[in-house]
Design a protein around this motif. Structure first.
Motif, PDB file in Angstrom:
ATOM      1  N   ASP A  93       0.818  -1.222   0.000  1.00  0.00           N
ATOM      2  CA  ASP A  93       0.000   0.000   0.000  1.00  0.00           C
ATOM      3  C   ASP A  93       0.843   1.259   0.000  1.00  0.00           C
ATOM      4  O   ASP A  93       0.514   2.246   0.671  1.00  0.00           O
ATOM      5  CB  ASP A  93      -0.988  -0.014   1.177  1.00  0.00           C
ATOM      6  N   LYS A  94       1.917   1.233  -0.770  1.00  0.00           N
ATOM      7  CA  LYS A  94       2.756   2.430  -0.943  1.00  0.00           C
ATOM      8  C   LYS A  94       2.438   3.040  -2.317  1.00  0.00           C
ATOM      9  O   LYS A  94       1.839   2.401  -3.170  1.00  0.00           O
ATOM     10  CB  LYS A  94       4.248   2.043  -0.885  1.00  0.00           C
ATOM     11  N   GLY A  95       2.910   4.282  -2.482  1.00  0.00           N
ATOM     12  CA  GLY A  95       2.732   4.921  -3.784  1.00  0.00           C
ATOM     13  C   GLY A  95       1.394   5.629  -3.887  1.00  0.00           C
ATOM     14  O   GLY A  95       0.633   5.714  -2.929  1.00  0.00           O
ATOM     15  N   LEU A  96       1.118   6.138  -5.083  1.00  0.00           N
ATOM     16  CA  LEU A  96      -0.064   6.968  -5.290  1.00  0.00           C
ATOM     17  C   LEU A  96      -1.336   6.129  -5.368  1.00  0.00           C
ATOM     18  O   LEU A  96      -1.283   4.938  -5.662  1.00  0.00           O
ATOM     19  CB  LEU A  96       0.091   7.749  -6.597  1.00  0.00           C
ATOM     20  N   ASN A  97      -2.462   6.798  -5.130  1.00  0.00           N
ATOM     21  CA  ASN A  97      -3.752   6.142  -5.346  1.00  0.00           C
ATOM     22  C   ASN A  97      -3.979   5.942  -6.834  1.00  0.00           C
ATOM     23  O   ASN A  97      -3.639   6.795  -7.637  1.00  0.00           O
ATOM     24  CB  ASN A  97      -4.876   7.013  -4.782  1.00  0.00           C
ATOM     25  N   THR A  98      -4.566   4.804  -7.188  1.00  0.00           N
ATOM     26  CA  THR A  98      -4.856   4.516  -8.597  1.00  0.00           C
ATOM     27  C   THR A  98      -6.340   4.189  -8.708  1.00  0.00           C
ATOM     28  O   THR A  98      -7.052   4.168  -7.709  1.00  0.00           O
ATOM     29  CB  THR A  98      -4.083   3.270  -9.058  1.00  0.00           C
ATOM     30  N   GLY A  99      -6.760   3.828  -9.907  1.00  0.00           N
ATOM     31  CA  GLY A  99      -8.133   3.324 -10.080  1.00  0.00           C
ATOM     32  C   GLY A  99      -8.323   1.945  -9.491  1.00  0.00           C
ATOM     33  O   GLY A  99      -9.439   1.431  -9.452  1.00  0.00           O
ATOM     34  N   GLY A 100      -7.249   1.314  -9.006  1.00  0.00           N
ATOM     35  CA  GLY A 100      -7.354  -0.045  -8.436  1.00  0.00           C
ATOM     36  C   GLY A 100      -6.357  -0.961  -9.125  1.00  0.00           C
ATOM     37  O   GLY A 100      -6.374  -1.103 -10.342  1.00  0.00           O
ATOM     38  N   MET A 101      -5.464  -1.575  -8.354  1.00  0.00           N
ATOM     39  CA  MET A 101      -4.392  -2.417  -8.923  1.00  0.00           C
ATOM     40  C   MET A 101      -4.687  -3.907  -8.761  1.00  0.00           C
ATOM     41  O   MET A 101      -3.880  -4.744  -9.161  1.00  0.00           O
ATOM     42  CB  MET A 101      -3.055  -2.088  -8.240  1.00  0.00           C
ATOM     43  N   GLY A 102      -5.830  -4.223  -8.161  1.00  0.00           N
ATOM     44  CA  GLY A 102      -6.170  -5.636  -8.014  1.00  0.00           C
ATOM     45  C   GLY A 102      -7.240  -5.797  -6.960  1.00  0.00           C
ATOM     46  O   GLY A 102      -7.505  -4.871  -6.171  1.00  0.00           O
ATOM     47  N   THR A 103      -7.880  -6.954  -6.976  1.00  0.00           N
ATOM     48  CA  THR A 103      -8.987  -7.212  -6.045  1.00  0.00           C
ATOM     49  C   THR A 103      -9.004  -8.693  -5.682  1.00  0.00           C
ATOM     50  O   THR A 103      -8.487  -9.524  -6.436  1.00  0.00           O
ATOM     51  CB  THR A 103     -10.349  -6.885  -6.708  1.00  0.00           C
ATOM     52  N   ILE A 104      -9.631  -8.971  -4.548  1.00  0.00           N
ATOM     53  CA  ILE A 104      -9.929 -10.365  -4.197  1.00  0.00           C
ATOM     54  C   ILE A 104     -11.376 -10.440  -3.713  1.00  0.00           C
ATOM     55  O   ILE A 104     -11.935  -9.440  -3.242  1.00  0.00           O
ATOM     56  CB  ILE A 104      -8.979 -10.931  -3.105  1.00  0.00           C
ATOM     57  N   ALA A 105     -11.951 -11.614  -3.815  1.00  0.00           N
ATOM     58  CA  ALA A 105     -13.295 -11.859  -3.278  1.00  0.00           C
ATOM     59  C   ALA A 105     -13.380 -13.321  -2.860  1.00  0.00           C
ATOM     60  O   ALA A 105     -12.801 -14.163  -3.527  1.00  0.00           O
ATOM     61  CB  ALA A 105     -14.366 -11.554  -4.330  1.00  0.00           C
TER      62      ALA A 105
END
Ligand code: AMP
Ligand code: GLY
Length: 424
Positions: A220-232
């Protein structure tokens, strides 16, 4: 049936692939889509915000059902315009899409109907906001009222940073007119959970929970993005918490919108934070999340188009929506330098033994080649019996997708795995 999907990213690709499973679908058009979806939909060169052209296309091509996926056209009233010419749609009308279009609206709604959220104040001028910040608790959170590509939120650790944020949003207008009003709110802590839901305005059926990874870099470092990945599913979201959210957040929100004459039909996205004082709403979105959709829809066992039509017709029932017991992981492959500056135009190739879901977000066709054409290029989603297996499979499949300057996070799902291990 002839279906039209408005939008062009990985979320839309996931929606299109799922809709295609319905045997009555003859044709799917994507407006504008992207080159990476050309095998699944016919691309139509009309931008997602060009409402007049979208409506004309729908009428000229006798579209039977439309799905408006992104926030901009929903907030601009695309569904109202399509309904006016008799085209049935999945998505909220303009009056309901304001739940995402104006944070001031959604915060006031939650206050009026006692829906748990961060304490807040709303300001329409910088002077009042700055003087409030002289005594406000720090850290604090400054939010532009309107849509800002997911970037309109600034978490300020100091009073000075908070004041700078107010000046840049309200005076320098870094988010344009979206910053005419701002919300200043209490800084909350706790794990975040995304819950997308289907609702026809009366019945709300939550989908499987998920976890986004918004920062660009590992840990969770660096700039905010539109989303770099997800889990469910999201392991923080237990059955007890789900029940509490249903009773205190989901049903009250649907009823509040109805009471305000803004009946919401479509996908309502609850961005939640599980605080020490219980689950609270961080944000509402009036649409499917991206890249949450890329893990949620592959786990949906029911027919998506049937659900969408039931939502539009106002006859959704809980037993129409069934999810698998499996887990999913989506790893986003981006162009090196995203979200700031990156190069495009590199050829994308996929090894012949790739056997997972590929959802393309930013690519264009050049002859028979697919070239990168965006910051987030694509997402690779694996579905397996356990989350650990899904993560391993997604990362082994990522190695089979090749383009120059590709970068991705190496720790999608790592936090979720640590929670699962703690529970054991
Ligand atoms: P949003 O665009 O509203 O989703 O906000 C972006 C991110 O900012 C969220 O995913 C949270 O991580 C963070 N955030 C937003 N509001 C708050 C808050 N009140 N307290 C702490 N973090 C927040
Ligand atoms: N993944 C967050 C969103 O779609 O807004």
């Amino acid at each position: 049936m002839k279906i039209m999907v408005v939008g062009g990213g990985g979320r839309e690709h996931a929606i299109i692939k799922k809709i295609k499973e319905n045997p009555s679908v003859e044709k799917i058009y994507a407006l504008p889509g992207n080159g990476g979806m050309s095998g699944d939909a016919e691309l139509v060169n009309i931008g997602a915000k060009d409402i007049d052209s979208i409506v004309k296309f729908a009428v000229d091509n006798s579209i039977d059902f439309a799905v408006v996926a992104p926030d901009d056209p929903l907030v601009l009233g695309a569904v109202d315009a399509l309904n006016e010419v008799g085209i049935k749609c999945f998505g909220p009308n303009k009056a309901a899409a304001i739940i995402e279009g104006s944070k001031a609206f959604s915060k006031n709604l939650m206050k009026k109907y006692n829906i748990p959220t961060a304490e807040f104040e709303i300001f329409d001028n910088a002077e009042a906001a700055l003087s409030y910040l002289d005594t406000a608790p720090i850290p604090t959170v400054i939010k532009a009222d309107g849509l800002a590509l997911g970037k309109g939120v600034i978490i300020a650790e100091t009073r000075e940073a908070a004041k700078d944020a107010v000046k840049s949003i309200m005076e320098e207008k870094i988010f344009g007119d979206s910053g005419n009003n701002i919300v200043i709110e209490e800084f909350l802590t706790g794990p975040e959970v995304s819950v997308l839901s289907f609702t026809d305005g009366n019945v709300v059926v939550p989908m499987i929970s998920s976890m986004d990874h918004k920062r660009a870099l590992d840990n969770d470092k660096g700039l905010n993005t539109g989303g770099m990945g997800t889990i469910a599913p999201n392991p923080y979201y237990t059955a007890d918490i789900a029940k509490e959210c249903m009773d205190k957040i989901f049903i009250p929100t649907i009823n509040a919108m109805k009471a305000e004459n803004r009946t919401f039909k479509g996908c309502l996205y609850f961005g939640l934070m599980l605080t020490p004082k219980g689950p609270k709403v961080i944000e509402y979105n009036c649409r499917f999340g991206d890249p949450e959709t890329q893990v949620v829809l592959p786990l949906l066992e029911s027919d998506l188009l049937d659900i969408m039509i039931a939502v539009a017709d106002g006859c959704l029932t809980e037993n129409m929506v069934k999810f698998s017991q499996k887990s999913a992981c989506c790893v986003v492959m981006a162009s090196n330098g995203y979200p700031v500056k990156y190069e495009s135009g590199f050829e994308i190739t996929v090894d012949s033994d790739f056997d997972d879901n590929l959802y393309v977000a930013g690519a264009k066709l050049s002859g028979d080649k697919l070239l990168t054409a965006g910051g987030r290029v694509l997402g690779v989603t694996a579905v397996e019996n356990t989350l650990g297996e899904a993560i391993n499979k997604a990362y082994s499949s990522v190695k089979k997708v090749r383009f120059a300057n590709a970068f991705y996070r190496n720790d999608i799902g790592a936090k979720a795995m640590s929670v699962i291990k703690e529970e054991k």
